[in-house]
Scaffold this motif. Structure first.
Motif, PDB file in Angstrom:
ATOM      1  N   PHE A 103       3.864  -4.075   8.012  1.00 27.72           N
ATOM      2  CA  PHE A 103       2.966  -5.169   8.354  1.00 27.72           C
ATOM      3  C   PHE A 103       2.540  -5.876   7.067  1.00 27.72           C
ATOM      4  O   PHE A 103       2.483  -5.269   5.999  1.00 27.72           O
ATOM      5  CB  PHE A 103       1.712  -4.657   9.070  1.00 27.72           C
ATOM      6  N   GLU A 104       2.199  -7.152   7.216  1.00 30.82           N
ATOM      7  CA  GLU A 104       1.632  -7.913   6.109  1.00 30.82           C
ATOM      8  C   GLU A 104       0.209  -8.298   6.453  1.00 30.82           C
ATOM      9  O   GLU A 104      -0.081  -8.681   7.604  1.00 30.82           O
ATOM     10  CB  GLU A 104       2.448  -9.180   5.847  1.00 30.82           C
ATOM     11  N   TYR A 105      -0.680  -8.189   5.462  1.00 32.27           N
ATOM     12  CA  TYR A 105      -2.056  -8.629   5.668  1.00 32.27           C
ATOM     13  C   TYR A 105      -2.056 -10.152   5.750  1.00 32.27           C
ATOM     14  O   TYR A 105      -1.761 -10.844   4.765  1.00 32.27           O
ATOM     15  CB  TYR A 105      -2.959  -8.164   4.523  1.00 32.27           C
ATOM     16  N   ILE A 120       0.864  -1.179   0.000  1.00 34.88           N
ATOM     17  CA  ILE A 120       0.000   0.000   0.000  1.00 34.88           C
ATOM     18  C   ILE A 120       0.900   1.228   0.000  1.00 34.88           C
ATOM     19  O   ILE A 120       1.652   1.457   0.952  1.00 34.88           O
ATOM     20  CB  ILE A 120      -0.935   0.006   1.216  1.00 34.88           C
ATOM     21  N   SER A 121       0.845   2.004  -1.074  1.00 39.69           N
ATOM     22  CA  SER A 121       1.692   3.193  -1.172  1.00 39.69           C
ATOM     23  C   SER A 121       0.965   4.459  -0.736  1.00 39.69           C
ATOM     24  O   SER A 121       1.597   5.431  -0.330  1.00 39.69           O
ATOM     25  CB  SER A 121       2.203   3.361  -2.605  1.00 39.69           C
ATOM     26  N   ARG A 122      -0.352   4.448  -0.821  1.00 34.83           N
ATOM     27  CA  ARG A 122      -1.152   5.605  -0.405  1.00 34.83           C
ATOM     28  C   ARG A 122      -2.421   5.104   0.267  1.00 34.83           C
ATOM     29  O   ARG A 122      -3.127   4.252  -0.268  1.00 34.83           O
ATOM     30  CB  ARG A 122      -1.542   6.483  -1.606  1.00 34.83           C
ATOM     31  N   ILE A 171      -1.975 -13.083  -3.839  1.00 37.49           N
ATOM     32  CA  ILE A 171      -0.974 -12.018  -3.747  1.00 37.49           C
ATOM     33  C   ILE A 171      -0.911 -11.506  -2.306  1.00 37.49           C
ATOM     34  O   ILE A 171      -1.943 -11.255  -1.684  1.00 37.49           O
ATOM     35  CB  ILE A 171      -1.325 -10.857  -4.700  1.00 37.49           C
ATOM     36  N   ARG A 172       0.304 -11.353  -1.783  1.00 36.64           N
ATOM     37  CA  ARG A 172       0.498 -10.867  -0.418  1.00 36.64           C
ATOM     38  C   ARG A 172       0.616  -9.348  -0.429  1.00 36.64           C
ATOM     39  O   ARG A 172       1.260  -8.764  -1.304  1.00 36.64           O
ATOM     40  CB  ARG A 172       1.736 -11.518   0.185  1.00 36.64           C
ATOM     41  N   LEU A 173      -0.008  -8.714   0.565  1.00 36.39           N
ATOM     42  CA  LEU A 173      -0.072  -7.253   0.616  1.00 36.39           C
ATOM     43  C   LEU A 173       0.563  -6.746   1.900  1.00 36.39           C
ATOM     44  O   LEU A 173       0.306  -7.274   2.980  1.00 36.39           O
ATOM     45  CB  LEU A 173      -1.524  -6.775   0.541  1.00 36.39           C
ATOM     46  N   ASN A 174       1.390  -5.708   1.773  1.00 41.05           N
ATOM     47  CA  ASN A 174       2.031  -5.081   2.921  1.00 41.05           C
ATOM     48  C   ASN A 174       1.647  -3.615   3.032  1.00 41.05           C
ATOM     49  O   ASN A 174       1.282  -2.974   2.036  1.00 41.05           O
ATOM     50  CB  ASN A 174       3.550  -5.164   2.803  1.00 41.05           C
ATOM     51  N   ILE A 175       1.754  -3.102   4.247  1.00 42.43           N
ATOM     52  CA  ILE A 175       1.619  -1.669   4.488  1.00 42.43           C
ATOM     53  C   ILE A 175       2.761  -1.246   5.381  1.00 42.43           C
ATOM     54  O   ILE A 175       3.100  -1.927   6.358  1.00 42.43           O
ATOM     55  CB  ILE A 175       0.252  -1.313   5.126  1.00 42.43           C
ATOM     56  N   THR A 176       3.418  -0.137   5.039  1.00 41.65           N
ATOM     57  CA  THR A 176       4.498   0.429   5.842  1.00 41.65           C
ATOM     58  C   THR A 176       4.074   1.822   6.263  1.00 41.65           C
ATOM     59  O   THR A 176       3.735   2.649   5.417  1.00 41.65           O
ATOM     60  CB  THR A 176       5.809   0.489   5.046  1.00 41.65           C
TER      61      THR A 176
END
Length: 365
Positions: free
Chosen positions: A356-358, A273-275, A304-309
């Motif tokens: 974090f990873e979903y 997640i970039s925004r 597909i694995r999704l991350n947020i920083t």
């Protein structure tokens, strides 16, 4: 509870003219008696109260009588300082920003602006936060804050979201005070979920009778043409990569939050997640993270694995306490970075940044 009021009488020539023309009994109209049921404010089994009624029904008078020094009306803000500088000097920056976030105003770019240029909704939340800040200075006292003209200057959608955000903060303890809203707007009642309501139209108190309606969001995939609506509210950058995959959360056909997705560099079947932006009028309800989790589920189902920083305290706190996110790495000025597939983003060295990873636990979605 009985309150006898008497207005001053001015026997000027024009007053006598008006009284004569319209047959106004001046001395009789100068007196008013309010007879209402008194809420049990001395008990400890409530967190939120509501005094509501038509204009001129005596709400403010009753609130002043009940709460004295704990009754707050609008105050002026300094014109030559930022919002974060308008709080008591004893409060730390961390305490101030936590208060602003707790009332649903979690936009750092707006925190550093002067109060005068904010929207009505943002001003309202700033007023709430500054009044609530008094509870931080009360030496642990279980302070009551009665707030006059609650939501009177904002549109009704903002009123609902602000009420729900405030109620959430008080119930979970992030706002250390008991709160009483004083307003002419009945529509905030179900969003505040008050423990008691004094209705000035009847003079009666009702208890624990309302629960907040559900907030139903629809997640739509969209193009990046919607980004300008959200761009200026993003706390790091207003830019968006042309290749970003975009999603928007709709509440009652109104776009309220945006999520932009980019590939994770050199990692197959990984995205980040970039925004992630929630419009100020809808902050404080957890809408942004609900959108992130909805998008995470879309990608998870596609393999597909999704991350947020993130570095925003609200994002970090949510993900750390949520069963939907797994901590991948922690970086910051005082931490030792863990080995991770998540790159260190430019400019993150002076603040806490957590990835974090979903990854829902036990199949939760």
């Amino acid at each position: 509870m009985r309150i006898d009021l008497a207005a001053p009488i001015f026997n000027s020539f024009r007053v006598q003219q008006v009284a004569g023309i319209f047959d106004v009994p001046i001395e009789e109209k100068a007196r008013l008696t309010l007879d209402v049921e008194k809420p049990e404010i001395d008990s400890s089994d409530w967190k939120i109260g509501l005094i509501v009624g038509p204009s001129g029904s005596g709400k403010t008078t009753v609130a002043r009588e009940l709460f004295g020094d704990d009754f707050h009306e609008a105050v002026s803000w300094p014109e030559d300082r930022a919002v974060v500088d308008g709080f008591h000097e004893e409060l730390s920056t961390k305490e101030i920003t936590a208060l602003l976030t707790s009332v649903g105003f979690s936009s750092p770019p707006s925190w550093v602006k002067p109060y005068a240029i904010l929207s009505n909704g943002e001003k309202f939340r700033c007023d709430l936060a500054r009044s609530l800040s008094l509870s931080k200075l009360s030496d642990g006292k279980d302070r009551i804050l009665a707030f006059d003209e609650f939501t009177s200057v904002v549109d009704r959608t903002v009123a609902k979201s602000a009420s729900a955000a405030l109620a959430k903060g008080i119930r979970n303890g992030s706002i250390p005070a008991r709160f009483v809203a004083v307003t002419c707007h009945y529509d905030v009642a179900e969003w505040l979920e008050p423990d008691w309501i004094l209705d000035m139209a009847t003079g009666n108190v009702s208890r624990r009778c309302l629960r907040r309606p559900e907030i139903r969001l629809e997640i739509r995939k969209t193009g990046n043409s919607v980004w300008p609506l959200f761009a200026r509210h993003h706390y790091l950058s207003a830019s968006l990569a042309p290749s970003a995959q975009c999603y928007v959360a709709m509440w009652e056909e109104t776009p309220v939050a945006f999520c932009g997705i980019m590939p994770l560099i050199s990692r197959k079947n990984r995205r980040r997640i970039s925004r992630l932006v929630t419009l100020p009028d809808f902050q404080g309800l957890g809408i942004g993270m609900k959108l992130a989790e909805g998008v995470g589920e879309i990608y998870r189902e596609a393999g597909i694995r999704l991350n947020i920083t993130g570095s925003h305290p609200a994002v970090i706190a949510h993900c750390r306490n949520s069963p939907f996110w797994r901590t991948v790495t922690v970086r910051g000025a005082t931490s030792s970075p863990k080995e991770s597939a998540i790159p260190r983003y430019r400019g993150s060295g002076s603040r806490l940044v957590v990835s974090f990873e979903y990854a829902p636990k036990n199949g939760e979605t």
